[in-house]
Write a protein that holds these residues in place. Structure first.
Motif, short mmCIF file in Angstrom:
data_model
loop_
_atom_site.label_atom_id
_atom_site.label_comp_id
_atom_site.label_asym_id
_atom_site.label_seq_id
_atom_site.Cartn_x
_atom_site.Cartn_y
_atom_site.Cartn_z
N ALA A 139 0.83 -1.20 0.00
CA ALA A 139 0.00 0.00 0.00
C ALA A 139 0.87 1.25 0.00
CB ALA A 139 -0.93 -0.01 1.21
N LEU A 140 1.94 1.21 0.77
CA LEU A 140 2.86 2.35 0.83
C LEU A 140 3.49 2.60 -0.53
CD1 LEU A 140 4.32 4.47 2.54
CD2 LEU A 140 6.02 2.75 3.06
N GLY A 165 2.22 1.95 -3.33
CA GLY A 165 1.16 2.46 -4.21
C GLY A 165 0.86 3.93 -4.00
N GLN A 166 1.37 4.52 -2.91
CA GLN A 166 1.11 5.94 -2.62
C GLN A 166 2.09 6.87 -3.33
OE1 GLN A 166 1.00 6.48 1.61
NE2 GLN A 166 -0.49 4.86 1.90
N GLY A 167 3.04 6.31 -4.01
CA GLY A 167 3.98 7.14 -4.76
C GLY A 167 5.34 7.23 -4.11
N GLU A 168 6.27 7.76 -4.88
CA GLU A 168 7.66 7.82 -4.44
C GLU A 168 7.86 8.70 -3.21
OE1 GLU A 168 12.13 8.69 -6.19
OE2 GLU A 168 10.40 8.98 -7.48
N ALA A 202 5.84 9.33 -0.68
CA ALA A 202 5.40 8.63 0.53
C ALA A 202 6.39 7.53 0.91
CB ALA A 202 4.01 8.04 0.33
N TYR A 203 6.90 6.84 -0.10
CA TYR A 203 7.89 5.79 0.14
C TYR A 203 9.15 6.38 0.76
CZ TYR A 203 11.73 2.64 -0.88
OH TYR A 203 12.86 1.86 -0.77
N GLU A 218 9.52 9.18 2.39
CA GLU A 218 9.22 9.69 3.73
C GLU A 218 9.19 8.55 4.75
OE1 GLU A 218 5.42 11.69 5.95
OE2 GLU A 218 5.89 12.42 3.93
#
Length: 142
Positions: free
Chosen positions: A45-46, A48-51, A53-54, A56
């Motif tokens: 899921a993380l 899938g939230q985009g680079e 968010a990953y 961070e």
């Protein structure tokens, strides 16, 4: 027997090529040390939230590890983590032998060793790491 399991696909391939005792077996299967299913969904899921968010979450995880293990808080540090039994087969004695060189040669490197001592090589590594840590010269890195 009809087959052998190894601790990874790479080790299975190496064993099948290197050790004649295995040549007559139909298969040596590598079993990966995979992420538990309960952790897989949140990680996916993380991603899938985009680079952003990953990155961070990765920075927060690094900060947590640094704080938890008494390392210098440095977002640019290269963090090396050993997680496993401290035994000869995992090369923990080699890690202990090169740790001081690595941490002095690469000032942004940090090393965390996690796991139980499992044999005399692990005892050797523990004693070496305790000596290094006690010297104070690698404070914040080990």
């Amino acid at each position: 027997g009809i087959g052998v399991c190894a601790v990874s696909r790479n080790y299975a391939l190496e064993a099948s090529l290197k050790h004649a005792v295995f040549w007559g077996l139909p298969e040596i299967r590598g079993i990966e040390n995979c992420m538990p299913e309960v952790e897989r969904a949140p990680a996916a899921a993380l991603l899938g939230q985009g680079e952003a968010a990953y990155l961070e979450a990765r920075a927060a995880a690094k900060a947590f590890v640094q704080e938890r293990f008494g390392l210098a808080r440095d977002p640019n540090a290269r963090l090396f983590v050993f997680l496993g039994r401290w035994v000869k087969q995992k090369g923990v004695d080699y890690i202990a032998d090169v740790a001081e060189w690595m941490l002095r040669t690469y000032p942004t490197a940090q090393l965390v060793m996690i796991g139980p001592v499992g044999d005399c090589y692990g005892s050797y590594a523990r004693a070496k790491f305790e000596r290094l840590k006690g010297s104070g010269s690698l404070s914040g890195s080990l």
